[in-house]
Design a protein around this motif. Structure first.
Motif, PDB file in Angstrom:
ATOM      1  N   MET A   1       0.846  -1.204   0.000  1.00  0.00           N
ATOM      2  CA  MET A   1       0.000   0.000   0.000  1.00  0.00           C
ATOM      3  C   MET A   1       0.876   1.246   0.000  1.00  0.00           C
ATOM      4  SD  MET A   1      -2.713   1.269   2.888  1.00  0.00           S
ATOM      5  CE  MET A   1      -3.146   3.008   2.981  1.00  0.00           C
ATOM      6  N   ARG A   2       0.648   2.148  -0.961  1.00  0.00           N
ATOM      7  CA  ARG A   2       1.395   3.396  -1.026  1.00  0.00           C
ATOM      8  C   ARG A   2       0.751   4.451  -0.136  1.00  0.00           C
ATOM      9  NH1 ARG A   2       0.969   2.268  -6.383  1.00  0.00           N
ATOM     10  NH2 ARG A   2      -0.681   3.812  -6.560  1.00  0.00           N
ATOM     11  N   LEU A   3       1.584   5.162   0.619  1.00  0.00           N
ATOM     12  CA  LEU A   3       1.081   6.247   1.457  1.00  0.00           C
ATOM     13  C   LEU A   3       1.022   7.558   0.685  1.00  0.00           C
ATOM     14  CD1 LEU A   3       2.912   5.520   4.827  1.00  0.00           C
ATOM     15  CD2 LEU A   3       0.648   4.792   4.090  1.00  0.00           C
ATOM     16  N   ILE A   4       1.820   7.671  -0.362  1.00  0.00           N
ATOM     17  CA  ILE A   4       1.866   8.889  -1.182  1.00  0.00           C
ATOM     18  C   ILE A   4       1.297   8.548  -2.557  1.00  0.00           C
ATOM     19  CG2 ILE A   4       3.355  10.633  -2.219  1.00  0.00           C
ATOM     20  CD1 ILE A   4       5.312  10.162   0.073  1.00  0.00           C
ATOM     21  N   PRO A   5       0.323   9.310  -3.055  1.00  0.00           N
ATOM     22  CA  PRO A   5      -0.261   8.994  -4.368  1.00  0.00           C
ATOM     23  C   PRO A   5       0.757   9.109  -5.479  1.00  0.00           C
ATOM     24  CG  PRO A   5      -1.014  11.137  -3.582  1.00  0.00           C
ATOM     25  CD  PRO A   5      -0.295  10.499  -2.444  1.00  0.00           C
ATOM     26  N   ASP A   6       0.664   8.203  -6.451  1.00  0.00           N
ATOM     27  CA  ASP A   6       1.559   8.294  -7.603  1.00  0.00           C
ATOM     28  C   ASP A   6       0.968   9.271  -8.626  1.00  0.00           C
ATOM     29  OD1 ASP A   6      -0.477   6.936  -8.934  1.00  0.00           O
ATOM     30  OD2 ASP A   6       0.541   4.996  -8.850  1.00  0.00           O
ATOM     31  N   GLN A   7       1.668   9.432  -9.750  1.00  0.00           N
ATOM     32  CA  GLN A   7       1.244  10.417 -10.745  1.00  0.00           C
ATOM     33  C   GLN A   7      -0.115  10.065 -11.334  1.00  0.00           C
ATOM     34  OE1 GLN A   7       2.867  13.368 -11.365  1.00  0.00           O
ATOM     35  NE2 GLN A   7       0.934  13.809 -12.429  1.00  0.00           N
ATOM     36  N   ASP A   8      -0.367   8.768 -11.563  1.00  0.00           N
ATOM     37  CA  ASP A   8      -1.662   8.358 -12.111  1.00  0.00           C
ATOM     38  C   ASP A   8      -2.800   8.746 -11.175  1.00  0.00           C
ATOM     39  OD1 ASP A   8      -0.498   7.315 -14.363  1.00  0.00           O
ATOM     40  OD2 ASP A   8      -0.477   5.245 -13.637  1.00  0.00           O
ATOM     41  N   GLU A   9      -2.608   8.544  -9.881  1.00  0.00           N
ATOM     42  CA  GLU A   9      -3.648   8.895  -8.912  1.00  0.00           C
ATOM     43  C   GLU A   9      -3.840  10.405  -8.828  1.00  0.00           C
ATOM     44  OE1 GLU A   9      -3.341   5.135  -5.808  1.00  0.00           O
ATOM     45  OE2 GLU A   9      -1.905   6.793  -5.649  1.00  0.00           O
ATOM     46  N   ARG A  10      -2.753  11.146  -8.935  1.00  0.00           N
ATOM     47  CA  ARG A  10      -2.889  12.618  -8.930  1.00  0.00           C
ATOM     48  C   ARG A  10      -3.616  13.100 -10.182  1.00  0.00           C
ATOM     49  NH1 ARG A  10       2.396  12.296  -6.522  1.00  0.00           N
ATOM     50  NH2 ARG A  10       3.415  12.509  -8.554  1.00  0.00           N
ATOM     51  N   ASP A  11      -3.319  12.488 -11.305  1.00  0.00           N
ATOM     52  CA  ASP A  11      -4.014  12.855 -12.544  1.00  0.00           C
ATOM     53  C   ASP A  11      -5.496  12.511 -12.459  1.00  0.00           C
ATOM     54  OD1 ASP A  11      -1.637  13.742 -13.588  1.00  0.00           O
ATOM     55  OD2 ASP A  11      -1.257  11.940 -14.788  1.00  0.00           O
ATOM     56  N   LEU A  12      -5.808  11.342 -11.893  1.00  0.00           N
ATOM     57  CA  LEU A  12      -7.209  10.943 -11.733  1.00  0.00           C
ATOM     58  C   LEU A  12      -7.942  11.914 -10.815  1.00  0.00           C
ATOM     59  CD1 LEU A  12      -9.578   8.985 -12.083  1.00  0.00           C
ATOM     60  CD2 LEU A  12      -8.601   7.598 -10.236  1.00  0.00           C
ATOM     61  N   ALA A  13      -7.301  12.298  -9.727  1.00  0.00           N
ATOM     62  CA  ALA A  13      -7.925  13.239  -8.797  1.00  0.00           C
ATOM     63  C   ALA A  13      -8.194  14.579  -9.473  1.00  0.00           C
ATOM     64  CB  ALA A  13      -7.036  13.435  -7.566  1.00  0.00           C
ATOM     65  N   ALA A  14      -7.255  15.039 -10.282  1.00  0.00           N
ATOM     66  CA  ALA A  14      -7.430  16.313 -10.987  1.00  0.00           C
ATOM     67  C   ALA A  14      -8.578  16.228 -11.980  1.00  0.00           C
ATOM     68  CB  ALA A  14      -6.136  16.699 -11.698  1.00  0.00           C
ATOM     69  N   MET A  15      -8.675  15.104 -12.697  1.00  0.00           N
ATOM     70  CA  MET A  15      -9.771  14.943 -13.646  1.00  0.00           C
ATOM     71  C   MET A  15     -11.114  14.918 -12.926  1.00  0.00           C
ATOM     72  SD  MET A  15     -10.593  11.843 -16.323  1.00  0.00           S
ATOM     73  CE  MET A  15     -11.285  10.804 -15.045  1.00  0.00           C
ATOM     74  N   CYS A  16     -11.174  14.177 -11.819  1.00  0.00           N
ATOM     75  CA  CYS A  16     -12.419  14.107 -11.046  1.00  0.00           C
ATOM     76  C   CYS A  16     -12.824  15.478 -10.534  1.00  0.00           C
ATOM     77  CB  CYS A  16     -12.246  13.144  -9.865  1.00  0.00           C
ATOM     78  SG  CYS A  16     -12.054  11.415 -10.309  1.00  0.00           S
ATOM     79  N   ARG A  17     -11.846  16.239 -10.064  1.00  0.00           N
ATOM     80  CA  ARG A  17     -12.147  17.570  -9.521  1.00  0.00           C
ATOM     81  C   ARG A  17     -12.712  18.484 -10.603  1.00  0.00           C
ATOM     82  NH1 ARG A  17      -7.781  20.227  -5.565  1.00  0.00           N
ATOM     83  NH2 ARG A  17      -7.882  18.038  -4.906  1.00  0.00           N
ATOM     84  N   ASN A  18     -12.157  18.391 -11.796  1.00  0.00           N
ATOM     85  CA  ASN A  18     -12.658  19.224 -12.903  1.00  0.00           C
ATOM     86  C   ASN A  18     -14.076  18.831 -13.297  1.00  0.00           C
ATOM     87  OD1 ASN A  18     -10.295  20.720 -13.104  1.00  0.00           O
ATOM     88  ND2 ASN A  18      -9.376  19.322 -14.594  1.00  0.00           N
ATOM     89  N   LEU A  19     -14.344  17.529 -13.379  1.00  0.00           N
ATOM     90  CA  LEU A  19     -15.673  17.076 -13.782  1.00  0.00           C
ATOM     91  C   LEU A  19     -16.720  17.405 -12.726  1.00  0.00           C
ATOM     92  CD1 LEU A  19     -14.916  13.589 -15.393  1.00  0.00           C
ATOM     93  CD2 LEU A  19     -15.527  15.705 -16.551  1.00  0.00           C
ATOM     94  N   LEU A  20     -16.349  17.270 -11.466  1.00  0.00           N
ATOM     95  CA  LEU A  20     -17.308  17.491 -10.384  1.00  0.00           C
ATOM     96  C   LEU A  20     -17.571  18.967 -10.125  1.00  0.00           C
ATOM     97  CD1 LEU A  20     -15.994  14.732  -8.004  1.00  0.00           C
ATOM     98  CD2 LEU A  20     -18.283  14.803  -8.998  1.00  0.00           C
ATOM     99  N   ALA A  21     -16.839  19.836 -10.781  1.00  0.00           N
ATOM    100  CA  ALA A  21     -17.081  21.271 -10.615  1.00  0.00           C
ATOM    101  C   ALA A  21     -18.432  21.677 -11.166  1.00  0.00           C
ATOM    102  CB  ALA A  21     -15.973  22.068 -11.303  1.00  0.00           C
TER     103      ALA A  21
END
Length: 354
Positions: A1-21
């Motif tokens: 289990m990673r404690l720090i998000p990798d780049q893919d997870e950061r990209d997914l979070a950014a995409m989700c944040r944009n869509l949920l706006a």
């Protein structure tokens, strides 16, 4: 289990944040479907995005941050349940529509007061299928819901049924929850269900695994709520001045903000741990119980944020109350900290008895 998000997870979070706006529900639903988020953890062969359960957790954090409608969570839970509990025939019949957003579902699989307990719906065998009777409380349902995925006890054990929302014998009674949140009580009055793609035979541990996953995902929604509140609070305390200096320079305010950050970190890590192990096949009751107990502390986080905003924190025009109301709701849905503590106690007693 990673404690720090990798780049893919950061990209997914950014995409989700944009869509949920986009807070407009029809537009939001379409955006989530087109972005592959409704079927994020569903295999590609069934129309999903082929992601992991932890990817769905990334989405839930952003859903909480944006106050995403709870109907979205309910549909995602329904898809997860049908994917994990259903046969290939069930998956082929329902998952593509759920992932594409053309079919909307609501979930009534367990007791809203205790996700470890079955609901009050009962199933009786009839000549050509099953007959459902009873009621499911605190179900998210509106005129756009197509099917209800409901768990029901029977003489043959617990079963899951996929029922058309407009089936004869179904009555939907509106409920008003705290903070104006709306849910329903769905009454099943001799509702007939038949078909191999609508009746799922399951085991108790399988159902508990799905329930634990749903609880852990909502814990991450609470984390998103808390992070949105923390961001607002930090911004306010650095801008607002008292006695000629920013509120953030006062030790009392700093201690409260530090406590908020500690509570959010504990809630995030424990919920991520639960999803990590559930996604690898564990039932994960111990991990889910710990996650739920940490997540319920976020209700206090929102109250501390109101205090740090001073008088304006209690003015509805600031929208801060929307986050505290969601935190109160999700802290109790499926069971609060006391219920989760009982899950942990039961799990430890079972382990000690082995």
């Amino acid at each position: 289990m990673r404690l720090i998000p990798d780049q893919d997870e950061r990209d997914l979070a950014a995409m989700c944040r944009n869509l949920l706006a986009d807070r407009d529900i029809p537009g939001l639903w379409k955006a989530l479907a087109e972005g592959g988020l409704l079927g994020l953890a569903i295999a590609e062969e069934y129309g999903g995005s082929g992601g992991r359960l932890t990817d769905l957790g990334v989405f839930c954090v952003e859903a909480g941050r944006a106050l995403c409608p709870m109907a979205v969570h309910s549909t995602v839970q329904a898809a997860l349940a049908l994917d994990w509990l259903g046969s290939r025939q069930v998956r082929v019949a329902w998952l593509p529509g759920l992932a594409a957003g053309t079919v909307r579902a609501t979930t009534a699989l367990w007791n809203a007061r205790d996700a470890a307990s079955p609901g009050a719906v009962r199933a009786s065998a009839i000549a050509d299928g099953w007959c459902l009777s009873g009621a499911a409380d605190f179900v998210y349902h509106d005129e756009r819901i197509d099917v209800v995925v409901v768990g029901a006890g029977s003489a043959a054990g617990t079963k899951v049924f996929v029922v058309d929302a407009d089936s004869p014998g179904i009555a939907v009674e509106p409920l008003v929850l705290m903070g104006g949140h709306r849910a329903t009580r769905i009454v099943f009055d001799d509702v007939a269900v038949s078909g191999d793609d609508r009746v799922l035979d399951i085991g108790e541990s399988e159902m508990r695994r799905v329930a634990n996953a749903a609880v852990a995902l909502l814990c991450l929604d609470l984390v998103g709520v808390g992070e949105a509140v923390l961001a607002r609070t930090v911004k306010h305390t650095t801008m607002r001045e008292q006695f000629g200096r920013p509120i953030a320079s006062f030790q009392a305010a700093q201690h409260l903000v530090a406590n908020i950050r500690i509570a959010l970190t504990a809630a995030r890590l424990s919920a991520q741990s639960a999803l990590f192990w559930i996604g690898r096949g564990r039932v994960g009751t111990r991990e889910t119980a710990i996650a739920k107990m940490h997540a319920t502390a976020i209700k206090q986080v929102t109250l501390d944020a109101h205090q740090l905003h001073g008088g304006m924190g209690y003015v509805v025009d600031t929208d801060l109350h929307l986050f505290s109301e969601r935190a109160r709701l999700l802290s109790t849905l499926g069971g609060g900290a006391d219920v989760a503590a009982k899950w942990l106690e039961d799990e430890m007693d079972w382990e000690n008895a082995q």
